[in-house]
Design a protein around this motif. Structure first.
Motif, PDB file in Angstrom:
ATOM      1  N   ARG A 123     -40.404 -16.689  51.869  1.00 58.20           N
ATOM      2  CA  ARG A 123     -41.470 -16.091  52.668  1.00 58.20           C
ATOM      3  C   ARG A 123     -40.899 -15.077  53.651  1.00 58.20           C
ATOM      4  O   ARG A 123     -41.459 -13.996  53.854  1.00 58.20           O
ATOM      5  N   GLU A 124     -39.754 -15.396  54.278  1.00 65.03           N
ATOM      6  CA  GLU A 124     -39.147 -14.472  55.229  1.00 65.03           C
ATOM      7  C   GLU A 124     -38.693 -13.191  54.548  1.00 65.03           C
ATOM      8  O   GLU A 124     -38.806 -12.099  55.112  1.00 65.03           O
ATOM      9  N   GLN A 125     -38.178 -13.309  53.314  1.00 69.00           N
ATOM     10  CA  GLN A 125     -37.763 -12.104  52.589  1.00 69.00           C
ATOM     11  C   GLN A 125     -38.943 -11.189  52.301  1.00 69.00           C
ATOM     12  O   GLN A 125     -38.825  -9.956  52.383  1.00 69.00           O
ATOM     13  N   VAL A 126     -40.090 -11.762  51.979  1.00 66.09           N
ATOM     14  CA  VAL A 126     -41.281 -10.941  51.703  1.00 66.09           C
ATOM     15  C   VAL A 126     -41.797 -10.314  52.993  1.00 66.09           C
ATOM     16  O   VAL A 126     -42.169  -9.136  53.020  1.00 66.09           O
ATOM     17  N   LEU A 127     -41.822 -11.057  54.089  1.00 66.88           N
ATOM     18  CA  LEU A 127     -42.337 -10.537  55.355  1.00 66.88           C
ATOM     19  C   LEU A 127     -41.516  -9.366  55.874  1.00 66.88           C
ATOM     20  O   LEU A 127     -42.049  -8.465  56.521  1.00 66.88           O
ATOM     21  N   ARG A 128     -40.207  -9.378  55.599  1.00 63.83           N
ATOM     22  CA  ARG A 128     -39.350  -8.291  56.086  1.00 63.83           C
ATOM     23  C   ARG A 128     -39.694  -6.951  55.447  1.00 63.83           C
ATOM     24  O   ARG A 128     -39.274  -5.905  55.944  1.00 63.83           O
ATOM     25  N   GLN A 129     -40.463  -6.953  54.360  1.00 58.76           N
ATOM     26  CA  GLN A 129     -40.836  -5.696  53.698  1.00 58.76           C
ATOM     27  C   GLN A 129     -42.034  -5.023  54.357  1.00 58.76           C
ATOM     28  O   GLN A 129     -42.339  -3.879  54.053  1.00 58.76           O
ATOM     29  N   TYR A 130     -42.736  -5.722  55.268  1.00 61.48           N
ATOM     30  CA  TYR A 130     -43.918  -5.170  55.911  1.00 61.48           C
ATOM     31  C   TYR A 130     -43.522  -4.441  57.197  1.00 61.48           C
ATOM     32  O   TYR A 130     -42.525  -4.792  57.841  1.00 61.48           O
ATOM     33  N   PRO A 131     -44.332  -3.431  57.604  1.00 64.05           N
ATOM     34  CA  PRO A 131     -44.140  -2.859  58.941  1.00 64.05           C
ATOM     35  C   PRO A 131     -44.389  -3.919  60.010  1.00 64.05           C
ATOM     36  O   PRO A 131     -45.062  -4.921  59.769  1.00 64.05           O
ATOM     37  N   LEU A 132     -43.867  -3.656  61.208  1.00 60.33           N
ATOM     38  CA  LEU A 132     -43.908  -4.651  62.265  1.00 60.33           C
ATOM     39  C   LEU A 132     -45.336  -5.044  62.615  1.00 60.33           C
ATOM     40  O   LEU A 132     -45.636  -6.228  62.795  1.00 60.33           O
ATOM     41  N   GLU A 133     -46.264  -4.080  62.705  1.00 59.42           N
ATOM     42  CA  GLU A 133     -47.638  -4.394  63.099  1.00 59.42           C
ATOM     43  C   GLU A 133     -48.309  -5.289  62.068  1.00 59.42           C
ATOM     44  O   GLU A 133     -48.953  -6.286  62.407  1.00 59.42           O
ATOM     45  N   ILE A 134     -48.189  -4.943  60.770  1.00 59.25           N
ATOM     46  CA  ILE A 134     -48.813  -5.751  59.718  1.00 59.25           C
ATOM     47  C   ILE A 134     -48.142  -7.119  59.654  1.00 59.25           C
ATOM     48  O   ILE A 134     -48.795  -8.143  59.425  1.00 59.25           O
ATOM     49  N   ARG A 135     -46.806  -7.156  59.878  1.00 61.92           N
ATOM     50  CA  ARG A 135     -46.097  -8.427  59.831  1.00 61.92           C
ATOM     51  C   ARG A 135     -46.609  -9.379  60.909  1.00 61.92           C
ATOM     52  O   ARG A 135     -46.776 -10.581  60.662  1.00 61.92           O
ATOM     53  N   GLU A 136     -46.904  -8.838  62.100  1.00 62.66           N
ATOM     54  CA  GLU A 136     -47.409  -9.690  63.173  1.00 62.66           C
ATOM     55  C   GLU A 136     -48.800 -10.219  62.849  1.00 62.66           C
ATOM     56  O   GLU A 136     -49.126 -11.370  63.150  1.00 62.66           O
ATOM     57  N   ARG A 137     -49.655  -9.397  62.226  1.00 65.43           N
ATOM     58  CA  ARG A 137     -50.999  -9.864  61.856  1.00 65.43           C
ATOM     59  C   ARG A 137     -50.923 -10.968  60.809  1.00 65.43           C
ATOM     60  O   ARG A 137     -51.650 -11.958  60.873  1.00 65.43           O
ATOM     61  N   ILE A 138     -50.018 -10.807  59.829  1.00 64.89           N
ATOM     62  CA  ILE A 138     -49.855 -11.854  58.806  1.00 64.89           C
ATOM     63  C   ILE A 138     -49.333 -13.131  59.453  1.00 64.89           C
ATOM     64  O   ILE A 138     -49.771 -14.241  59.115  1.00 64.89           O
ATOM     65  N   ALA A 139     -48.397 -12.979  60.392  1.00 61.77           N
ATOM     66  CA  ALA A 139     -47.847 -14.164  61.058  1.00 61.77           C
ATOM     67  C   ALA A 139     -48.921 -14.915  61.841  1.00 61.77           C
ATOM     68  O   ALA A 139     -48.922 -16.144  61.891  1.00 61.77           O
ATOM     69  N   GLN A 140     -49.857 -14.175  62.445  1.00 63.39           N
ATOM     70  CA  GLN A 140     -50.953 -14.829  63.149  1.00 63.39           C
ATOM     71  C   GLN A 140     -51.800 -15.668  62.193  1.00 63.39           C
ATOM     72  O   GLN A 140     -52.180 -16.789  62.513  1.00 63.39           O
ATOM     73  N   HIS A 141     -52.106 -15.102  61.008  1.00 65.55           N
ATOM     74  CA  HIS A 141     -52.873 -15.867  60.022  1.00 65.55           C
ATOM     75  C   HIS A 141     -52.073 -17.075  59.542  1.00 65.55           C
ATOM     76  O   HIS A 141     -52.637 -18.159  59.336  1.00 65.55           O
ATOM     77  N   LEU A 142     -50.761 -16.899  59.362  1.00 69.64           N
ATOM     78  CA  LEU A 142     -49.932 -18.020  58.902  1.00 69.64           C
ATOM     79  C   LEU A 142     -49.902 -19.131  59.958  1.00 69.64           C
ATOM     80  O   LEU A 142     -50.013 -20.312  59.623  1.00 69.64           O
ATOM     81  N   ASN A 143     -49.775 -18.759  61.226  1.00 69.02           N
ATOM     82  CA  ASN A 143     -49.748 -19.770  62.271  1.00 69.02           C
ATOM     83  C   ASN A 143     -51.074 -20.496  62.369  1.00 69.02           C
ATOM     84  O   ASN A 143     -51.131 -21.721  62.560  1.00 69.02           O
ATOM     85  N   GLY A 144     -52.175 -19.739  62.213  1.00 67.27           N
ATOM     86  CA  GLY A 144     -53.490 -20.389  62.241  1.00 67.27           C
ATOM     87  C   GLY A 144     -53.670 -21.349  61.090  1.00 67.27           C
ATOM     88  O   GLY A 144     -54.207 -22.448  61.227  1.00 67.27           O
ATOM     89  N   ARG A 145     -53.194 -20.957  59.884  1.00 73.01           N
ATOM     90  CA  ARG A 145     -53.316 -21.856  58.729  1.00 73.01           C
ATOM     91  C   ARG A 145     -52.436 -23.081  58.876  1.00 73.01           C
ATOM     92  O   ARG A 145     -52.781 -24.192  58.512  1.00 73.01           O
ATOM     93  N   THR A 146     -51.243 -22.880  59.501  1.00 75.98           N
ATOM     94  CA  THR A 146     -50.321 -24.021  59.667  1.00 75.98           C
ATOM     95  C   THR A 146     -50.882 -25.015  60.663  1.00 75.98           C
ATOM     96  O   THR A 146     -50.877 -26.228  60.461  1.00 75.98           O
ATOM     97  N   HIS A 147     -51.432 -24.468  61.800  1.00 72.40           N
ATOM     98  CA  HIS A 147     -51.969 -25.369  62.819  1.00 72.40           C
ATOM     99  C   HIS A 147     -53.245 -26.044  62.345  1.00 72.40           C
ATOM    100  O   HIS A 147     -53.536 -27.168  62.716  1.00 72.40           O
ATOM    101  N   GLY A 148     -54.045 -25.278  61.520  1.00 70.53           N
ATOM    102  CA  GLY A 148     -55.287 -25.876  60.988  1.00 70.53           C
ATOM    103  C   GLY A 148     -54.986 -26.973  60.009  1.00 70.53           C
ATOM    104  O   GLY A 148     -55.773 -27.881  59.860  1.00 70.53           O
TER     105      GLY A 148
END
Length: 412
Positions: free
Chosen positions: A387-412
């Protein structure tokens, strides 16, 4: 003085009169110097400063209002001279409105001092919000009773200096509608079962239509009569019939703004392996209702079920490489050859790393076209290192938005 300073920087020989109102250059260079000064925006318009106002003779019988106006004009010139020295500012204009303090005037006509500042920026230059705040404080400090909140700063386009460009309202609505429909379908069918694409087109032209309708309401009154007489030996008869009717007049005005929606187009791709053909009609009706689409006016809602592609090949290659590595390690362990075991383990790890890098590259290029919450759904099922290897291919702004969704799914 600005021209003299620029000529000095250009290393251009010149002379000036004692009052510094005339500058002389070599006749052979005159045309070139004038062209360069014009391109540099010089000479700038003359703005009298406080020094110029104090040097002018003043009548002893001048009214106080005239003295205050001249003093305020000098302060405006001082502020313009200071603003011109700010990096990126080509020219400036300052207008100060003094406070209205008349004890005999009503309270609503009282007003504190205010100032308007217009900046003409150099090509490609822009003011930061911090610089804008500093300019307001600078202008407010130069005039008694003026506060920074009463200073308005505009640029050459009449927009607020340092203001951020407005977001495209059509793009914002398009993204919001697409994410809304995508989220609803994901909640019903699960992630990865549907892909939504939305295109909204604005009218682009502001229109105003006014129509007037007149409808008869009925008879109000009527009058009829007959007149007879003679004039100059001639007799005449005249009949008179007169009627008055009531009418209802209705005036309708319709205004269509430039950003009003003119066309809605929605395409929904369904995975035929997970969603039956019988559900296509229901999905189309729900999408049309959710988007407010009117098919009779030309809006388009297309829903099709297609077989989605299977898992990327690199993932199967990764499993194959891992299986081969485990088999080799098992055989070598049985042979008891410790040196070959270490060699095989190293080969296994390197091959596994290459396979994972290849899988991450292919998966990242595929997810680049998906919305952040869709990409987060796919990435949540991957091992952390992949997952980290795939995330490194995104620009920083898009990577942060994806991380927010991932954190929400993990906490949910």
């Amino acid at each position: 003085m600005d021209v003299e300073r620029v000529l000095t920087i250009w290393n251009e020989p010149f002379t000036a009169d004692p009052q510094h109102t005339q500058i002389f250059v070599a006749a052979a260079h005159r045309r070139d110097v004038l062209l360069r000064l014009t391109l540099a925006g010089l000479p700038r318009r003359y703005v009298p400063t406080s020094l110029d106002v104090l040097e002018e003779p003043q009548s002893a019988f001048a009214p106080q209002s005239v003295i205050d106006d001249r003093r305020r004009a000098g302060i405006e010139g001082d502020l313009v001279a200071g603003l011109r020295r700010i990096n990126g500012v080509a020219d400036a204009a300052v207008v100060i409105a003094p406070a209205i303090e008349d004890p005999l005037a009503p309270e609503q006509s009282q007003a504190p001092a205010s100032a308007s500042v217009q900046l003409v920026m150099q090509a490609g230059a822009a003011l930061a919000p911090g610089a804008l705040s500093g300019i307001k404080r600078f202008v407010a400090a130069g005039y008694p009773g003026l506060v920074a909140d009463r200073v308005v700063v505009l640029d050459g386009s009449a927009s607020g200096a340092g203001a951020q460009p407005m977001a495209d309202r059509s793009l914002v609505r398009e993204t919001r509608l697409q994410e809304s429909i995508q989220g609803a379908l994901d909640s019903v069918f699960g992630g990865g079962a549907a892909i939504v694409r939305v295109n909204l087109r604005d009218a682009g032209i502001e229109r105003s239509t006014k129509s007037t309708r007149v409808a008869p309401h009925g008879l109000l009154e009527s009058d009829s009569g007959k007149e007879q007489g003679s004039d100059g030996g001639k007799r005449f008869e005249r009949d008179r019939d007169r009627a008055r009717y009531a009418y209802d007049t209705t005036v309708e005005t319709q205004v269509s703004h430039a950003d009003a929606l003119a066309h809605v187009a929605i395409a929904v791709f369904l995975d035929s392996r997970r969603i039956g053909a019988g559900q296509i009609v229901a999905v189309k009706q729900l999408v049309k209702a959710a988007a407010g689409a009117d098919l009779t006016s030309g809006d388009d809602v297309v829903v099709e079920a297609l077989p989605f592609s299977s898992a990327p090949p690199p993932r199967s290659r990764l499993a194959t490489a891992a299986a081969i590595g485990r088999l080799a390690s098992h055989l070598l362990a049985l042979a008891g050859l410790s040196g070959l075991v270490l060699l095989a383990r190293r080969w296994h790890l390197e091959d596994k790393a290459r396979s994972q890098a290849s899988a991450a590259s292919l998966l990242g290029s595929t997810l680049q076209r998906e919305l952040p919450h869709t990409a987060a759904y796919v990435l949540s099922g991957l091992p952390p290192h992949l997952r980290e290897q795939v995330l490194r291919q995104y620009p920083l702004e898009i990577r942060e938005r994806i991380a927010q969704h991932l954190n929400g799914r993990t906490h949910g």
